[in-house]
Structures are given as C-alpha cells and as structure tokens.
Design a protein around this motif. Sequence first.
Motif, mmCIF file in Angstrom:
data_model
loop_
_atom_site.group_PDB
_atom_site.id
_atom_site.type_symbol
_atom_site.label_atom_id
_atom_site.label_comp_id
_atom_site.label_asym_id
_atom_site.label_seq_id
_atom_site.Cartn_x
_atom_site.Cartn_y
_atom_site.Cartn_z
ATOM 1 N N GLY A 5 0.814 -1.214 0.000
ATOM 2 C CA GLY A 5 0.000 0.000 0.000
ATOM 3 C C GLY A 5 0.845 1.260 0.000
ATOM 4 O O GLY A 5 0.514 2.245 -0.678
ATOM 5 N N THR A 6 1.956 1.237 0.743
ATOM 6 C CA THR A 6 2.842 2.399 0.777
ATOM 7 C C THR A 6 3.477 2.642 -0.583
ATOM 8 O O THR A 6 3.557 3.787 -1.051
ATOM 9 N N ILE A 7 3.929 1.565 -1.231
ATOM 10 C CA ILE A 7 4.529 1.714 -2.568
ATOM 11 C C ILE A 7 3.508 2.280 -3.551
ATOM 12 O O ILE A 7 3.801 3.200 -4.325
ATOM 13 N N GLY A 8 2.284 1.732 -3.525
ATOM 14 C CA GLY A 8 1.248 2.203 -4.440
ATOM 15 C C GLY A 8 0.879 3.647 -4.201
ATOM 16 O O GLY A 8 0.748 4.436 -5.153
ATOM 17 N N SER A 9 0.718 4.044 -2.945
ATOM 18 C CA SER A 9 0.324 5.424 -2.644
ATOM 19 C C SER A 9 1.430 6.411 -3.017
ATOM 20 O O SER A 9 1.151 7.515 -3.491
ATOM 21 N N VAL A 10 2.701 6.021 -2.829
ATOM 22 C CA VAL A 10 3.807 6.903 -3.209
ATOM 23 C C VAL A 10 3.857 7.075 -4.723
ATOM 24 O O VAL A 10 4.084 8.196 -5.234
ATOM 25 N N LEU A 11 3.639 6.010 -5.474
ATOM 26 C CA LEU A 11 3.634 6.111 -6.931
ATOM 27 C C LEU A 11 2.501 7.013 -7.418
ATOM 28 O O LEU A 11 2.688 7.832 -8.325
ATOM 29 N N ILE A 12 1.324 6.873 -6.830
ATOM 30 C CA ILE A 12 0.194 7.720 -7.206
ATOM 31 C C ILE A 12 0.500 9.187 -6.921
ATOM 32 O O ILE A 12 0.254 10.072 -7.754
ATOM 33 N N ALA A 13 1.071 9.458 -5.744
ATOM 34 C CA ALA A 13 1.403 10.834 -5.379
ATOM 35 C C ALA A 13 2.439 11.414 -6.333
ATOM 36 O O ALA A 13 2.352 12.587 -6.729
ATOM 37 N N THR A 14 3.425 10.615 -6.734
ATOM 38 C CA THR A 14 4.467 11.093 -7.644
ATOM 39 C C THR A 14 3.890 11.471 -9.003
ATOM 40 O O THR A 14 4.197 12.539 -9.554
ATOM 41 N N VAL A 15 3.045 10.611 -9.546
ATOM 42 C CA VAL A 15 2.449 10.880 -10.855
ATOM 43 C C VAL A 15 1.508 12.085 -10.788
ATOM 44 O O VAL A 15 1.504 12.941 -11.685
ATOM 45 N N VAL A 50 -8.051 19.363 -12.839
ATOM 46 C CA VAL A 50 -7.387 19.913 -11.651
ATOM 47 C C VAL A 50 -7.952 19.287 -10.380
ATOM 48 O O VAL A 50 -7.205 18.913 -9.455
ATOM 49 N N VAL A 51 -9.274 19.146 -10.317
ATOM 50 C CA VAL A 51 -9.911 18.583 -9.116
ATOM 51 C C VAL A 51 -9.497 17.125 -8.906
ATOM 52 O O VAL A 51 -9.115 16.726 -7.800
ATOM 53 N N THR A 52 -9.570 16.322 -9.958
ATOM 54 C CA THR A 52 -9.219 14.909 -9.822
ATOM 55 C C THR A 52 -7.740 14.726 -9.496
ATOM 56 O O THR A 52 -7.372 13.867 -8.686
ATOM 57 N N ASP A 53 -6.885 15.537 -10.096
ATOM 58 C CA ASP A 53 -5.456 15.436 -9.804
ATOM 59 C C ASP A 53 -5.169 15.832 -8.357
ATOM 60 O O ASP A 53 -4.362 15.190 -7.678
ATOM 61 N N THR A 54 -5.832 16.891 -7.896
ATOM 62 C CA THR A 54 -5.657 17.316 -6.502
ATOM 63 C C THR A 54 -6.109 16.230 -5.538
ATOM 64 O O THR A 54 -5.413 15.919 -4.550
ATOM 65 N N MET A 55 -7.267 15.633 -5.800
ATOM 66 C CA MET A 55 -7.777 14.584 -4.931
ATOM 67 C C MET A 55 -6.875 13.350 -4.948
ATOM 68 O O MET A 55 -6.630 12.721 -3.907
ATOM 69 N N ALA A 56 -6.362 12.995 -6.132
ATOM 70 C CA ALA A 56 -5.451 11.848 -6.220
ATOM 71 C C ALA A 56 -4.194 12.089 -5.401
ATOM 72 O O ALA A 56 -3.736 11.203 -4.668
ATOM 73 N N PHE A 57 -3.639 13.291 -5.506
ATOM 74 C CA PHE A 57 -2.412 13.607 -4.778
ATOM 75 C C PHE A 57 -2.648 13.611 -3.268
ATOM 76 O O PHE A 57 -1.887 12.996 -2.500
ATOM 77 N N LEU A 58 -3.710 14.275 -2.825
ATOM 78 C CA LEU A 58 -3.958 14.396 -1.390
ATOM 79 C C LEU A 58 -4.329 13.051 -0.760
ATOM 80 O O LEU A 58 -3.861 12.727 0.330
ATOM 81 N N CYS A 59 -5.175 12.277 -1.449
ATOM 82 C CA CYS A 59 -5.544 10.964 -0.909
ATOM 83 C C CYS A 59 -4.325 10.072 -0.751
ATOM 84 O O CYS A 59 -4.168 9.391 0.264
ATOM 85 N N SER A 60 -3.444 10.082 -1.742
ATOM 86 C CA SER A 60 -2.264 9.220 -1.676
ATOM 87 C C SER A 60 -1.257 9.705 -0.638
ATOM 88 O O SER A 60 -0.642 8.900 0.065
ATOM 89 N N ILE A 61 -1.096 11.024 -0.518
ATOM 90 C CA ILE A 61 -0.165 11.556 0.482
ATOM 91 C C ILE A 61 -0.647 11.242 1.894
ATOM 92 O O ILE A 61 0.125 10.801 2.763
ATOM 93 N N VAL A 62 -1.929 11.458 2.154
ATOM 94 C CA VAL A 62 -2.476 11.170 3.482
ATOM 95 C C VAL A 62 -2.403 9.673 3.767
ATOM 96 O O VAL A 62 -2.067 9.251 4.882
ATOM 97 N N ALA A 63 -2.710 8.839 2.762
ATOM 98 C CA ALA A 63 -2.618 7.388 2.939
ATOM 99 C C ALA A 63 -1.184 6.968 3.254
ATOM 100 O O ALA A 63 -0.955 6.110 4.119
ATOM 101 N N THR A 64 -0.214 7.575 2.575
ATOM 102 C CA THR A 64 1.189 7.260 2.852
ATOM 103 C C THR A 64 1.556 7.612 4.285
ATOM 104 O O THR A 64 2.228 6.837 4.989
#
Length: 208
Positions: A5-15, A50-64
């Motif tokens: 889960g950590t690897i996946g969330s970090v990859l999502i946040a990076t992209v 912009v909204v979907t990218d923001t949500m993807a980044f924030l969800c993955s960062i918080v999950a990490t």
Amino acid sequence: MTRNGTIGSVLIATVAFAAAFTVPGGFIADDRPHAGTAILASRFAFRAFVVTDTMAFLCSIVATSFLIYGSAKEIPRGHRWWYSLLASGLVPWGAQFLIGTFALGFHLVLGSANRGLVIFVYMVSSAAVLFCFPGIWGPFCLGLWKTIWRRAGWRGLINIHDRPSSLLEFLESLFTGPLMDIRRTLFPVLISVTFVVAIALDIVMPRQ
C-alpha cells in the motif's frame, strides 16, 4: 499489505504531482495578459482535471502518512489498525482519481477533432474506475444491504447497536459497517458522471 500500500500510494502521489505542473495545453506566453496561467483554464474538462489530480495527490499523500505512522511498533495496536483502515480506503480513491486525471487530460490533448477517440478513452476509463476494485460492489451484488436492513434496520447499516463511548468508537463503527460501501462507491460514480458531463459539454459547447 502495508508495504504494498505504501509503494502504491507513493507512486500515485508522484504521478499526480508531476501532472499538476505539466498541464495539458500548455501555458500563456510571457508577453500576453495572464502570463504563466494555463491556456485551457476556462474549460470544464480542465477544471475537472485539476480537481481529480488534486484529490489523487492528497488521498495518496495522506494514505502514505497513515501507513508509515501505522506501521510503527511504538504506536498502540488499536491505533495502528485504525490508521491502516483509513489508508485502505484512501489508496483506492487515489487510484480512481488518477484514472480520472488521465482521461480528462487525454480529452484536453485530443480536442474536439478526435471526439470519437475521446469517447473511447472515457468509456474504458469509466470501466476501470468502476471495476478496478470489484470488492466494493460485493454487498450490492449479493443483496446484503436488503438483508441487513430487514434484520437490523438503520443501526445495522451504520454498524452501531450500542451507544458509542467516544467519538473514536463512533467513527470506527461507522467506517467498519456496511455504510462504508456507499463511501467507496460514491467517488467512482461521481468520476464517471464527470466524464459524461465533459463530453456532453464538448459536443454542445466545444470551447467550454
């Protein structure tokens, strides 16, 4: 599961972070008004991007953050379980929002001249958003909602049979009950509806 889960969330946040600064359509030149802003900023598809990218980044960062904090042995076991539970919901959200970002970005790049290709991208992206985590649809397919409602009523749906002793216990009951499936299916459906609105506006008002 925590490591994966950590690897996946970090990859999502990076992209998602990279997508925020390589916006489709480019930026306005320095010698023009509003220099440096996105050229397609007024379009619905861009705003949704912009909204979907923001949500993807924030969800993955918080999950990490939750996964890192929840994997520490110094943290009480009950708290670790709670953080892992929250992260398990945020990582799928991040992946689904990233799929939305991909489709909306393709829409902006392809434009109205390739509308058929845009529709194809939206169709396959909607299927991916709705079914990339098929477990969220299990209770609906098996009819468990109806059974729980008949036997336990609304208390059964929110998994609260006794009065919670604290706010944490209330949230724990809420997020581990059948009502959690509504939370999991809300954003996939909302993303798919956004695709429909974006292509409809592109047909009716090509410049919006």
